[in-house]
Design a protein around this motif. Structure first.
Motif, PDB file in Angstrom:
ATOM      1  N   VAL A   3       0.827  -1.207   0.000  1.00  0.00           N
ATOM      2  CA  VAL A   3       0.000   0.000   0.000  1.00  0.00           C
ATOM      3  C   VAL A   3       0.865   1.263   0.000  1.00  0.00           C
ATOM      4  N   ALA A   4       1.853   1.290   0.886  1.00  0.00           N
ATOM      5  CA  ALA A   4       2.676   2.491   1.019  1.00  0.00           C
ATOM      6  C   ALA A   4       3.532   2.743  -0.219  1.00  0.00           C
ATOM      7  N   GLY A   5       4.113   1.678  -0.774  1.00  0.00           N
ATOM      8  CA  GLY A   5       4.965   1.854  -1.953  1.00  0.00           C
ATOM      9  C   GLY A   5       4.211   2.394  -3.138  1.00  0.00           C
ATOM     10  N   VAL A   6       3.038   1.843  -3.380  1.00  0.00           N
ATOM     11  CA  VAL A   6       2.221   2.286  -4.513  1.00  0.00           C
ATOM     12  C   VAL A   6       1.642   3.676  -4.254  1.00  0.00           C
ATOM     13  N   ALA A   7       1.086   3.881  -3.060  1.00  0.00           N
ATOM     14  CA  ALA A   7       0.440   5.157  -2.750  1.00  0.00           C
ATOM     15  C   ALA A   7       1.436   6.312  -2.767  1.00  0.00           C
ATOM     16  N   THR A   8       2.605   6.100  -2.195  1.00  0.00           N
ATOM     17  CA  THR A   8       3.616   7.165  -2.165  1.00  0.00           C
ATOM     18  C   THR A   8       4.070   7.525  -3.574  1.00  0.00           C
ATOM     19  N   THR A   9       4.207   6.530  -4.427  1.00  0.00           N
ATOM     20  CA  THR A   9       4.604   6.790  -5.813  1.00  0.00           C
ATOM     21  C   THR A   9       3.539   7.583  -6.556  1.00  0.00           C
ATOM     22  N   VAL A  10       2.282   7.194  -6.408  1.00  0.00           N
ATOM     23  CA  VAL A  10       1.189   7.879  -7.100  1.00  0.00           C
ATOM     24  C   VAL A  10       1.057   9.317  -6.595  1.00  0.00           C
ATOM     25  N   VAL A  11       1.147   9.507  -5.291  1.00  0.00           N
ATOM     26  CA  VAL A  11       1.059  10.859  -4.729  1.00  0.00           C
ATOM     27  C   VAL A  11       2.210  11.724  -5.228  1.00  0.00           C
ATOM     28  N   THR A  12       3.402  11.151  -5.263  1.00  0.00           N
ATOM     29  CA  THR A  12       4.558  11.901  -5.765  1.00  0.00           C
ATOM     30  C   THR A  12       4.370  12.306  -7.217  1.00  0.00           C
ATOM     31  N   ALA A  13       3.902  11.378  -8.044  1.00  0.00           N
ATOM     32  CA  ALA A  13       3.667  11.686  -9.460  1.00  0.00           C
ATOM     33  C   ALA A  13       2.606  12.768  -9.609  1.00  0.00           C
ATOM     34  N   THR A  14       1.558  12.709  -8.808  1.00  0.00           N
ATOM     35  CA  THR A  14       0.488  13.705  -8.875  1.00  0.00           C
ATOM     36  C   THR A  14       1.002  15.091  -8.490  1.00  0.00           C
ATOM     37  N   LEU A  15       1.801  15.153  -7.436  1.00  0.00           N
ATOM     38  CA  LEU A  15       2.365  16.439  -7.014  1.00  0.00           C
ATOM     39  C   LEU A  15       3.312  16.998  -8.075  1.00  0.00           C
TER      40      LEU A  15
ATOM     41  N   TYR B 199       3.189  15.309 -17.137  1.00  0.00           N
ATOM     42  CA  TYR B 199       4.489  14.860 -16.637  1.00  0.00           C
ATOM     43  C   TYR B 199       4.515  14.807 -15.121  1.00  0.00           C
ATOM     44  N   PRO B 200       4.903  13.661 -14.571  1.00  0.00           N
ATOM     45  CA  PRO B 200       5.193  12.360 -15.201  1.00  0.00           C
ATOM     46  C   PRO B 200       3.920  11.543 -15.371  1.00  0.00           C
ATOM     47  N   SER B 201       4.019  10.454 -16.110  1.00  0.00           N
ATOM     48  CA  SER B 201       2.868   9.580 -16.332  1.00  0.00           C
ATOM     49  C   SER B 201       2.517   8.838 -15.045  1.00  0.00           C
ATOM     50  N   GLY B 202       1.328   9.125 -14.516  1.00  0.00           N
ATOM     51  CA  GLY B 202       0.891   8.446 -13.303  1.00  0.00           C
ATOM     52  C   GLY B 202       0.613   6.976 -13.520  1.00  0.00           C
ATOM     53  N   HIS B 203       0.064   6.630 -14.681  1.00  0.00           N
ATOM     54  CA  HIS B 203      -0.205   5.219 -14.986  1.00  0.00           C
ATOM     55  C   HIS B 203       1.092   4.409 -14.993  1.00  0.00           C
ATOM     56  N   THR B 204       2.120   4.967 -15.654  1.00  0.00           N
ATOM     57  CA  THR B 204       3.405   4.266 -15.726  1.00  0.00           C
ATOM     58  C   THR B 204       4.050   4.175 -14.350  1.00  0.00           C
TER      59      THR B 204
ATOM     60  N   GLY C  33       7.653   8.928 -15.373  1.00  0.00           N
ATOM     61  CA  GLY C  33       6.849   8.089 -14.484  1.00  0.00           C
ATOM     62  C   GLY C  33       7.609   6.852 -14.038  1.00  0.00           C
ATOM     63  N   TRP C  34       8.334   6.254 -14.971  1.00  0.00           N
ATOM     64  CA  TRP C  34       9.133   5.063 -14.660  1.00  0.00           C
ATOM     65  C   TRP C  34      10.199   5.387 -13.625  1.00  0.00           C
ATOM     66  N   CYS C  35      10.888   6.508 -13.821  1.00  0.00           N
ATOM     67  CA  CYS C  35      11.945   6.896 -12.893  1.00  0.00           C
ATOM     68  C   CYS C  35      11.381   7.331 -11.542  1.00  0.00           C
ATOM     69  N   THR C  36      10.177   7.889 -11.542  1.00  0.00           N
ATOM     70  CA  THR C  36       9.544   8.251 -10.272  1.00  0.00           C
ATOM     71  C   THR C  36       9.373   7.016  -9.397  1.00  0.00           C
ATOM     72  N   ALA C  37       8.887   5.934  -9.989  1.00  0.00           N
ATOM     73  CA  ALA C  37       8.724   4.686  -9.233  1.00  0.00           C
ATOM     74  C   ALA C  37      10.069   4.148  -8.774  1.00  0.00           C
ATOM     75  N   LEU C  38      11.076   4.188  -9.627  1.00  0.00           N
ATOM     76  CA  LEU C  38      12.402   3.693  -9.260  1.00  0.00           C
ATOM     77  C   LEU C  38      13.017   4.493  -8.115  1.00  0.00           C
ATOM     78  N   ALA C  39      12.654   5.765  -8.032  1.00  0.00           N
ATOM     79  CA  ALA C  39      13.185   6.607  -6.962  1.00  0.00           C
ATOM     80  C   ALA C  39      12.421   6.430  -5.656  1.00  0.00           C
ATOM     81  N   VAL C  40      11.099   6.291  -5.741  1.00  0.00           N
ATOM     82  CA  VAL C  40      10.258   6.319  -4.549  1.00  0.00           C
ATOM     83  C   VAL C  40      10.170   4.962  -3.848  1.00  0.00           C
TER      84      VAL C  40
END
Length: 229
Positions: free
Chosen positions: A101-113, A130-135, A193-200
């Motif tokens: 939950v935390a990994g996915v939610a934090t990534t989505v929130v970060t992308a949205t911000l 930018y960035p792609s939230g789906h990705t 979006g891909w790099c956002t997930a890799l970072a978060v």
């Protein structure tokens, strides 16, 4: 009371490498965000990949793109997360369930911000891109699952890192292709979006492990004091 902690969600063997990857990914996110802040047109790199101005796929590939896109929509994303959390709870891994939950939610929130901060648009001022939230979501989900599998199977650094990066690459490429093919994002949005997930995700995993370790450390310290008294 033994002070024994639950298995970590971030394998110690991968910690240093994923930390480096996360830092590099964060740098890419920042650089692309600065380059395309406030833009409403595809950049040079985007046009080199494809001209993302409209749907570029037709059936049957369009059906595949729409099905993949659904996994990043609220209903599809919720289905994936609920299934993963349920599996973790059935396996009696509550920390893993929290990580999902935390990994996915934090990534989505970060992308949205980041979308609001960067202000890049596609197909009109109201469509922040930018960035792609789906990705970001699907890559984050794949990373979380791969990290948990790595820990449960006890994989070493080479095998574990290969699994984690392969999962991130496959998920990011699949969703990224769908987003560009459907004209929803520029290719550089997908990369962001891909790099956002890799970072978060690695940072979130490390934080969860640290927070979970504190009560165990305190219990061990208290036990040591009692033994000395």
């Amino acid at each position: 009371m033994t002070g024994r902690s639950a298995p970590t969600v971030l394998s110690p063997a991968l910690r240093a490498w994923l930390g480096l990857i996360a830092a590099l990914a964060a740098l890419v996110v920042v650089v692309l965000g600065v380059l395309y802040a406030g833009h409403s047109e595809p950049g040079t790199v985007d046009r080199w990949v494809i001209d993302p101005t409209a749907d570029s796929v037709r059936p049957p590939w369009r059906h595949a793109a729409l099905a993949t896109d659904f996994l990043g929509e609220p209903v599809g994303a919720a289905m994936l997360v609920v299934a993963a959390v349920t599996g973790c709870l059935l396996l009696r891994r509550p920390r893993a369930a929290v990580f999902v939950v935390a990994g996915v939610a934090t990534t989505v929130v970060t992308a949205t911000l980041l979308k609001s901060l960067v202000g890049r648009t596609i197909h009109g001022d109201g469509n922040l891109s930018y960035p792609s939230g789906h990705t970001a979501f699907l890559t984050a989900f794949a990373l979380v699952v791969a990290l948990l599998v790595t820990g449960w199977l006890g994989l070493g650094r080479t095998a574990g890192l290969s699994l984690v990066l392969a999962a991130a690459l496959v998920a990011g490429a699949a969703m990224g292709w769908a987003q560009v093919a459907l004209g929803a994002h520029y290719p550089t949005d997908v990369l962001g979006g891909w790099c956002t997930a890799l970072a978060v995700v690695p940072a979130t995993a490390w934080l969860i492990d640290r927070m979970a370790a504190r009560p165990v450390d305190r219990m061990a310290a208290d036990a040591g004091q009692r033994d000395r008294s």
